[in-house]
Design a protein around this motif. Structure first.
Motif, PDB file in Angstrom:
ATOM      1  N   TYR A 154      -3.177  -4.436  -2.425  1.00  0.00           N
ATOM      2  CA  TYR A 154      -2.729  -3.130  -2.905  1.00  0.00           C
ATOM      3  C   TYR A 154      -2.206  -2.290  -1.748  1.00  0.00           C
ATOM      4  O   TYR A 154      -2.587  -2.467  -0.594  1.00  0.00           O
ATOM      5  CB  TYR A 154      -3.815  -2.401  -3.701  1.00  0.00           C
ATOM      6  CG  TYR A 154      -5.127  -2.188  -2.989  1.00  0.00           C
ATOM      7  CD1 TYR A 154      -6.072  -3.203  -2.919  1.00  0.00           C
ATOM      8  CD2 TYR A 154      -5.419  -0.970  -2.393  1.00  0.00           C
ATOM      9  CE1 TYR A 154      -7.278  -3.001  -2.283  1.00  0.00           C
ATOM     10  CE2 TYR A 154      -6.631  -0.755  -1.765  1.00  0.00           C
ATOM     11  CZ  TYR A 154      -7.554  -1.776  -1.707  1.00  0.00           C
ATOM     12  OH  TYR A 154      -8.748  -1.581  -1.072  1.00  0.00           O
ATOM     13  N   ASN A 193       1.406   0.682  -0.921  1.00  0.00           N
ATOM     14  CA  ASN A 193       2.756   1.112  -1.273  1.00  0.00           C
ATOM     15  C   ASN A 193       3.769   0.396  -0.380  1.00  0.00           C
ATOM     16  O   ASN A 193       3.851   0.683   0.815  1.00  0.00           O
ATOM     17  CB  ASN A 193       2.869   2.628  -1.100  1.00  0.00           C
ATOM     18  CG  ASN A 193       4.217   3.162  -1.517  1.00  0.00           C
ATOM     19  OD1 ASN A 193       5.181   2.425  -1.670  1.00  0.00           O
ATOM     20  ND2 ASN A 193       4.284   4.469  -1.696  1.00  0.00           N
ATOM     21  N   ARG A 245       6.062   2.392   2.037  1.00  0.00           N
ATOM     22  CA  ARG A 245       5.497   3.148   3.163  1.00  0.00           C
ATOM     23  C   ARG A 245       5.146   2.219   4.319  1.00  0.00           C
ATOM     24  O   ARG A 245       4.043   2.186   4.802  1.00  0.00           O
ATOM     25  CB  ARG A 245       4.258   3.928   2.718  1.00  0.00           C
ATOM     26  CG  ARG A 245       4.587   5.099   1.819  1.00  0.00           C
ATOM     27  CD  ARG A 245       3.399   6.006   1.586  1.00  0.00           C
ATOM     28  NE  ARG A 245       2.935   6.544   2.853  1.00  0.00           N
ATOM     29  CZ  ARG A 245       1.636   6.581   3.201  1.00  0.00           C
ATOM     30  NH1 ARG A 245       0.716   6.134   2.403  1.00  0.00           N
ATOM     31  NH2 ARG A 245       1.276   7.093   4.355  1.00  0.00           N
ATOM     32  N   ASP A 279       1.806   0.274   4.959  1.00  0.00           N
ATOM     33  CA  ASP A 279       0.955   0.338   3.768  1.00  0.00           C
ATOM     34  C   ASP A 279       1.179  -0.885   2.890  1.00  0.00           C
ATOM     35  O   ASP A 279       0.375  -1.166   2.006  1.00  0.00           O
ATOM     36  CB  ASP A 279       1.229   1.632   2.981  1.00  0.00           C
ATOM     37  CG  ASP A 279       0.097   1.979   2.027  1.00  0.00           C
ATOM     38  OD1 ASP A 279      -1.063   1.604   2.305  1.00  0.00           O
ATOM     39  OD2 ASP A 279       0.368   2.623   1.000  1.00  0.00           O
ATOM     40  N   TYR A 286       0.074  -0.858  -6.543  1.00  0.00           N
ATOM     41  CA  TYR A 286       0.145   0.249  -5.594  1.00  0.00           C
ATOM     42  C   TYR A 286      -1.247   0.747  -5.212  1.00  0.00           C
ATOM     43  O   TYR A 286      -1.477   1.197  -4.107  1.00  0.00           O
ATOM     44  CB  TYR A 286       0.939   1.412  -6.183  1.00  0.00           C
ATOM     45  CG  TYR A 286       2.421   1.267  -6.051  1.00  0.00           C
ATOM     46  CD1 TYR A 286       3.094   1.901  -5.009  1.00  0.00           C
ATOM     47  CD2 TYR A 286       3.152   0.520  -6.942  1.00  0.00           C
ATOM     48  CE1 TYR A 286       4.456   1.778  -4.867  1.00  0.00           C
ATOM     49  CE2 TYR A 286       4.519   0.383  -6.823  1.00  0.00           C
ATOM     50  CZ  TYR A 286       5.175   1.018  -5.778  1.00  0.00           C
ATOM     51  OH  TYR A 286       6.523   0.892  -5.642  1.00  0.00           O
ATOM     52  N   GLN A 287      -2.146   0.701  -6.176  1.00  0.00           N
ATOM     53  CA  GLN A 287      -3.497   1.202  -5.945  1.00  0.00           C
ATOM     54  C   GLN A 287      -4.464   0.505  -6.877  1.00  0.00           C
ATOM     55  O   GLN A 287      -4.060  -0.128  -7.838  1.00  0.00           O
ATOM     56  CB  GLN A 287      -3.558   2.705  -6.174  1.00  0.00           C
ATOM     57  CG  GLN A 287      -3.200   3.094  -7.599  1.00  0.00           C
ATOM     58  CD  GLN A 287      -3.057   4.592  -7.788  1.00  0.00           C
ATOM     59  OE1 GLN A 287      -2.824   5.319  -6.825  1.00  0.00           O
ATOM     60  NE2 GLN A 287      -3.202   5.049  -9.007  1.00  0.00           N
ATOM     61  N   HIS A 331      -5.947   5.632  -2.166  1.00  0.00           N
ATOM     62  CA  HIS A 331      -5.969   4.840  -3.382  1.00  0.00           C
ATOM     63  C   HIS A 331      -6.893   5.492  -4.387  1.00  0.00           C
ATOM     64  O   HIS A 331      -7.826   6.186  -4.045  1.00  0.00           O
ATOM     65  CB  HIS A 331      -6.389   3.407  -3.073  1.00  0.00           C
ATOM     66  CG  HIS A 331      -5.455   2.763  -2.106  1.00  0.00           C
ATOM     67  ND1 HIS A 331      -4.178   2.414  -2.446  1.00  0.00           N
ATOM     68  CD2 HIS A 331      -5.588   2.476  -0.810  1.00  0.00           C
ATOM     69  CE1 HIS A 331      -3.577   1.914  -1.383  1.00  0.00           C
ATOM     70  NE2 HIS A 331      -4.418   1.943  -0.376  1.00  0.00           N
ATOM     71  N   LEU A 375       7.621   7.009   4.635  1.00  0.00           N
ATOM     72  CA  LEU A 375       8.124   6.676   3.307  1.00  0.00           C
ATOM     73  C   LEU A 375       9.616   6.366   3.406  1.00  0.00           C
ATOM     74  O   LEU A 375      10.443   7.264   3.533  1.00  0.00           O
ATOM     75  CB  LEU A 375       7.889   7.830   2.330  1.00  0.00           C
ATOM     76  CG  LEU A 375       8.316   7.598   0.888  1.00  0.00           C
ATOM     77  CD1 LEU A 375       7.612   6.391   0.285  1.00  0.00           C
ATOM     78  CD2 LEU A 375       8.046   8.833   0.053  1.00  0.00           C
TER      79      LEU A 375
END
Length: 156
Positions: free
Chosen positions: A12, A14, A17, A20, A48-49, A94, A127
């Motif tokens: 998990y 992003n 980013r 990440d 993503y989370q 998260h 980002l």
């Protein structure tokens, strides 16, 4: 290689980013390796989370290996067993913690998989979907993958 345990790798983070994306990249690379080795009973997932719905997902496995990027003061990566915990103390952005998902699984389904967390040290968090993992993060990813390929045999 014979595999008796049903294992899930769950990454998990992003991917937009930079570092990440380490957890998802880890799972993607493990999936390629497992396929090439023709190891059975191992599934892969990423998001993503973490969400509370993941408690149902992990209830179907004997072992779950979560992978995430880390800002914590660790060396290149850290591998630890996760104990169920219903505390919602968050150290990352998260939605819920790994220990919370495992605890929720135990409470809802009367069982929980053996759970582990691979934290991989990241450095850049901008980002920007055009930027990739930083060079140092990629090096940490390679070290974590090398470790996990050896460890996988012990988890079965």
């Amino acid at each position: 290689m014979e595999n008796n345990s049903k294992i899930l790798f769950y990454g998990y983070g992003n991917p937009g980013r930079q570092d990440d994306a380490l957890g998802i990249s880890f799972v993607d690379e493990m999936q390629k390796w497992v396929k090439a080795q023709k190891i059975e009973n191992i599934d892969f997932d990423s998001n993503y989370q973490l969400n509370i719905e993941d408690a149902e997902v992990i209830s179907n496995y004997d072992v779950v290996i979560f992978a995430d990027a880390s800002m914590e003061p660790i060396d290149s990566f850290d591998f630890s067993e996760v104990e169920p915990d219903d505390a919602q103390v968050e150290f990352t952005m998260h939605a819920v913690s790994v220990s919370f998902v495992v605890d929720l699984c135990q409470k809802m389904y009367g069982k929980a998989p053996k759970a582990y967390l691979v934290h991989i040290k990241g450095y850049e968090w901008e980002l920007d979907f055009d930027k990739r993992l930083s060079a140092k993060a990629e090096e940490n990813l390679r070290e974590a993958l090398k470790f996990m390929k050896g460890k996988l045999q012990d988890l079965q």
